[in-house]
Design a protein around this motif. Structure first.
Motif, PDB file in Angstrom:
ATOM      1  N   ASP A  38      14.498   7.156  24.733  1.00  0.00           N
ATOM      2  CA  ASP A  38      12.830   5.772  24.591  1.00  0.00           C
ATOM      3  C   ASP A  38      12.636   6.401  23.200  1.00  0.00           C
ATOM      4  O   ASP A  38      12.409   6.855  22.841  1.00  0.00           O
ATOM      5  N   PHE A  39      13.434   7.771  23.148  1.00  0.00           N
ATOM      6  CA  PHE A  39      13.101   8.276  21.297  1.00  0.00           C
ATOM      7  C   PHE A  39      13.706   6.596  20.024  1.00  0.00           C
ATOM      8  O   PHE A  39      12.808   6.899  19.715  1.00  0.00           O
ATOM      9  N   ALA A  40      14.772   6.597  20.581  1.00  0.00           N
ATOM     10  CA  ALA A  40      15.322   5.525  19.552  1.00  0.00           C
ATOM     11  C   ALA A  40      14.846   4.259  19.404  1.00  0.00           C
ATOM     12  O   ALA A  40      14.658   3.549  19.005  1.00  0.00           O
ATOM     13  N   GLY A  41      13.688   3.959  21.158  1.00  0.00           N
ATOM     14  CA  GLY A  41      12.744   3.243  21.003  1.00  0.00           C
ATOM     15  C   GLY A  41      11.658   2.192  20.490  1.00  0.00           C
ATOM     16  O   GLY A  41      10.904   1.747  20.383  1.00  0.00           O
ATOM     17  N   ILE A  42      11.400   3.702  19.908  1.00  0.00           N
ATOM     18  CA  ILE A  42      10.595   3.799  18.707  1.00  0.00           C
ATOM     19  C   ILE A  42       9.698   3.365  17.804  1.00  0.00           C
ATOM     20  O   ILE A  42      10.856   3.557  17.175  1.00  0.00           O
ATOM     21  N   THR A  43       9.044   2.444  17.799  1.00  0.00           N
ATOM     22  CA  THR A  43       9.283   1.705  16.384  1.00  0.00           C
ATOM     23  C   THR A  43       8.639   1.960  15.475  1.00  0.00           C
ATOM     24  O   THR A  43       8.842   2.183  13.827  1.00  0.00           O
ATOM     25  N   GLY A  44       7.239   2.380  15.471  1.00  0.00           N
ATOM     26  CA  GLY A  44       6.443   3.307  14.616  1.00  0.00           C
ATOM     27  C   GLY A  44       5.986   1.836  14.260  1.00  0.00           C
ATOM     28  O   GLY A  44       5.645   0.497  14.483  1.00  0.00           O
ATOM     29  N   ARG A  45       4.321   2.271  14.385  1.00  0.00           N
ATOM     30  CA  ARG A  45       3.321   1.319  13.771  1.00  0.00           C
ATOM     31  C   ARG A  45       3.337   0.157  12.570  1.00  0.00           C
ATOM     32  O   ARG A  45       3.775  -1.024  13.050  1.00  0.00           O
ATOM     33  N   ASP A  46       4.370   0.655  11.428  1.00  0.00           N
ATOM     34  CA  ASP A  46       4.460  -0.266  10.422  1.00  0.00           C
ATOM     35  C   ASP A  46       5.921  -0.843  10.493  1.00  0.00           C
ATOM     36  O   ASP A  46       6.538  -1.116   9.501  1.00  0.00           O
ATOM     37  N   GLY A  47       6.186  -0.337  11.710  1.00  0.00           N
ATOM     38  CA  GLY A  47       8.077  -0.506  11.397  1.00  0.00           C
ATOM     39  C   GLY A  47       9.196   0.610  11.384  1.00  0.00           C
ATOM     40  O   GLY A  47      10.139   0.102  11.180  1.00  0.00           O
ATOM     41  N   CYS A  48       8.813   1.101  10.548  1.00  0.00           N
ATOM     42  CA  CYS A  48       9.747   2.281  10.087  1.00  0.00           C
ATOM     43  C   CYS A  48       8.677   3.752   9.438  1.00  0.00           C
ATOM     44  O   CYS A  48       8.381   4.129   8.424  1.00  0.00           O
ATOM     45  N   PRO A  49       8.823   4.572  10.912  1.00  0.00           N
ATOM     46  CA  PRO A  49       8.500   5.554  10.852  1.00  0.00           C
ATOM     47  C   PRO A  49       9.224   6.485  10.015  1.00  0.00           C
ATOM     48  O   PRO A  49      10.063   6.208   9.874  1.00  0.00           O
ATOM     49  N   ALA A  50       8.387   7.092   9.696  1.00  0.00           N
ATOM     50  CA  ALA A  50       9.062   8.672   8.991  1.00  0.00           C
ATOM     51  C   ALA A  50       8.875   9.687  10.051  1.00  0.00           C
ATOM     52  O   ALA A  50       7.937  10.289  10.412  1.00  0.00           O
ATOM     53  N   VAL A  51       9.982  10.252   9.890  1.00  0.00           N
ATOM     54  CA  VAL A  51      10.480  11.333  11.190  1.00  0.00           C
ATOM     55  C   VAL A  51      11.132  11.741  10.635  1.00  0.00           C
ATOM     56  O   VAL A  51      12.967  11.678   9.974  1.00  0.00           O
ATOM     57  N   PHE A  52      11.508  13.283  10.956  1.00  0.00           N
ATOM     58  CA  PHE A  52      12.364  14.280   9.759  1.00  0.00           C
ATOM     59  C   PHE A  52      12.714  15.291  11.167  1.00  0.00           C
ATOM     60  O   PHE A  52      11.605  16.133  11.364  1.00  0.00           O
ATOM     61  N   LEU A  53      13.664  15.032  11.306  1.00  0.00           N
ATOM     62  CA  LEU A  53      14.525  16.100  12.313  1.00  0.00           C
ATOM     63  C   LEU A  53      15.119  17.559  11.507  1.00  0.00           C
ATOM     64  O   LEU A  53      15.985  16.721  10.515  1.00  0.00           O
ATOM     65  N   THR A  54      14.387  18.681  12.293  1.00  0.00           N
ATOM     66  CA  THR A  54      15.295  19.601  11.296  1.00  0.00           C
ATOM     67  C   THR A  54      15.825  20.570  12.453  1.00  0.00           C
ATOM     68  O   THR A  54      15.681  21.831  12.982  1.00  0.00           O
ATOM     69  N   PRO A  55      17.543  20.432  13.103  1.00  0.00           N
ATOM     70  CA  PRO A  55      18.214  20.863  13.778  1.00  0.00           C
ATOM     71  C   PRO A  55      18.984  21.856  13.000  1.00  0.00           C
ATOM     72  O   PRO A  55      18.910  21.785  12.019  1.00  0.00           O
ATOM     73  N   ASN A  56      18.919  23.098  13.799  1.00  0.00           N
ATOM     74  CA  ASN A  56      20.126  23.985  13.881  1.00  0.00           C
ATOM     75  C   ASN A  56      21.255  23.304  14.406  1.00  0.00           C
ATOM     76  O   ASN A  56      21.441  22.649  15.005  1.00  0.00           O
ATOM     77  N   LYS A  57      22.619  24.239  13.495  1.00  0.00           N
ATOM     78  CA  LYS A  57      23.633  23.540  13.951  1.00  0.00           C
ATOM     79  C   LYS A  57      24.268  24.191  15.438  1.00  0.00           C
ATOM     80  O   LYS A  57      25.071  22.283  16.518  1.00  0.00           O
ATOM     81  N   PRO A  58      23.322  24.250  16.507  1.00  0.00           N
ATOM     82  CA  PRO A  58      23.378  24.266  18.142  1.00  0.00           C
ATOM     83  C   PRO A  58      22.796  22.990  18.252  1.00  0.00           C
ATOM     84  O   PRO A  58      22.989  22.354  18.769  1.00  0.00           O
ATOM     85  N   GLU A  59      21.742  23.168  17.769  1.00  0.00           N
ATOM     86  CA  GLU A  59      20.939  21.916  18.028  1.00  0.00           C
ATOM     87  C   GLU A  59      21.256  20.363  17.728  1.00  0.00           C
ATOM     88  O   GLU A  59      21.168  19.408  18.609  1.00  0.00           O
TER      89      GLU A  59
END
Length: 252
Positions: free
Chosen positions: A206-227
């Motif tokens: 579902d997350f990969a299917g989110i396109t964003g209003r302008d087609g190129c959303p600014a998404v920043f993932l901040t995982p540590n090593k286990p995440e």
């Protein structure tokens, strides 16, 4: 202490004090002089790329600025068990220079502890969902913020999802609903952290299917090593191919 004992002890104490007393020793020589607050910091002739980017992004102080001119951040997080993560995340936005920091609490989470911890943060409890019997798979699709929430998301410069949110099905559905609304409807940049990454891992398709209003959303993932390991493993299962590391995950 009796009168006889005190009379006996007083000469002993006074005998140990030299007379006259030595002059007081100034302590100013023990530390370097402080630089005045108004003195400009030393700058090199060629500033670093980070500093140049910082100057472009952060607006300079001006007497015409008002509250909210230097940044408005909305956070989704907090739970009855985890209060610290949401508190520090929302407070960090203010310490980083943002003027307005709003903390959205999931339905049923008492706001009083968060208001006590962060008096400078605006705490906004989310109302209960209209259909409590909705399944976790469909809850995010029916997420429809009221007028106040639409105003918050519409005015926000960034949205942070996840600190202290929890990993229950309701929390996962709420995180996905906010992610979808922020990216597709509000068109605002999103930072996904902590339990928000757990929600992404649980609903990666579902997350990969989110396109964003302008087609190129600014998404920043901040995982540590286990995440990061959990995200890579989930991506391998979801997309049916082996991934060697974070670089492959980013390219999905």
């Amino acid at each position: 202490m009796s009168g006889r004992a005190s009379c006996f002890a007083l000469p002993l104490l006074t005998r140990q004090i030299p007379s006259p007393l030595p002059p007081l020793i100034p302590f100013t020589h023990l530390r370097p002089p402080l630089r005045p607050l108004h003195a400009p910091a030393r700058m090199t002739s060629s500033p670093s790329p980070f500093l140049a980017h910082f100057r472009r992004v952060v607006p300079p102080l001006s007497p015409t600025l008002h509250k909210g001119s230097s940044g408005r951040v909305v956070h989704l997080g907090g739970s009855p068990v985890y209060t610290g993560a949401a508190h520090f995340a929302s407070l960090s936005s203010l310490l980083a220079g943002a003027d307005l920091s709003t903390l959205l609490l999931p339905p049923g989470v008492p706001p009083t502890p968060f208001k006590i911890l962060s008096p400078d943060v605006m705490v906004f409890p989310l109302p209960p969902t209209s259909d409590p019997a909705a399944t976790s798979e469909a809850a995010d699709a029916s997420f429809s913020p009221n007028e106040t929430l639409r105003g918050l998301f519409g005015a926000a410069h960034a949205v942070c999802v996840g600190p202290g949110l929890g990993r229950e099905d309701e929390a996962v559905a709420l995180a996905m609903g906010v992610l979808r609304y922020a990216l597709e409807d509000a068109g605002v940049a999103v930072v996904v952290d902590a339990d928000g990454l757990w929600a992404v891992k649980e609903r990666l398709g579902d997350f990969a299917g989110i396109t964003g209003r302008d087609g190129c959303p600014a998404v920043f993932l901040t995982p540590n090593k286990p995440e990061m390991g959990r995200l890579v493993a989930a991506a391998a299962r979801e997309f049916g191919r082996a991934l060697s590391g974070p670089g492959d995950f980013v390219g999905l």
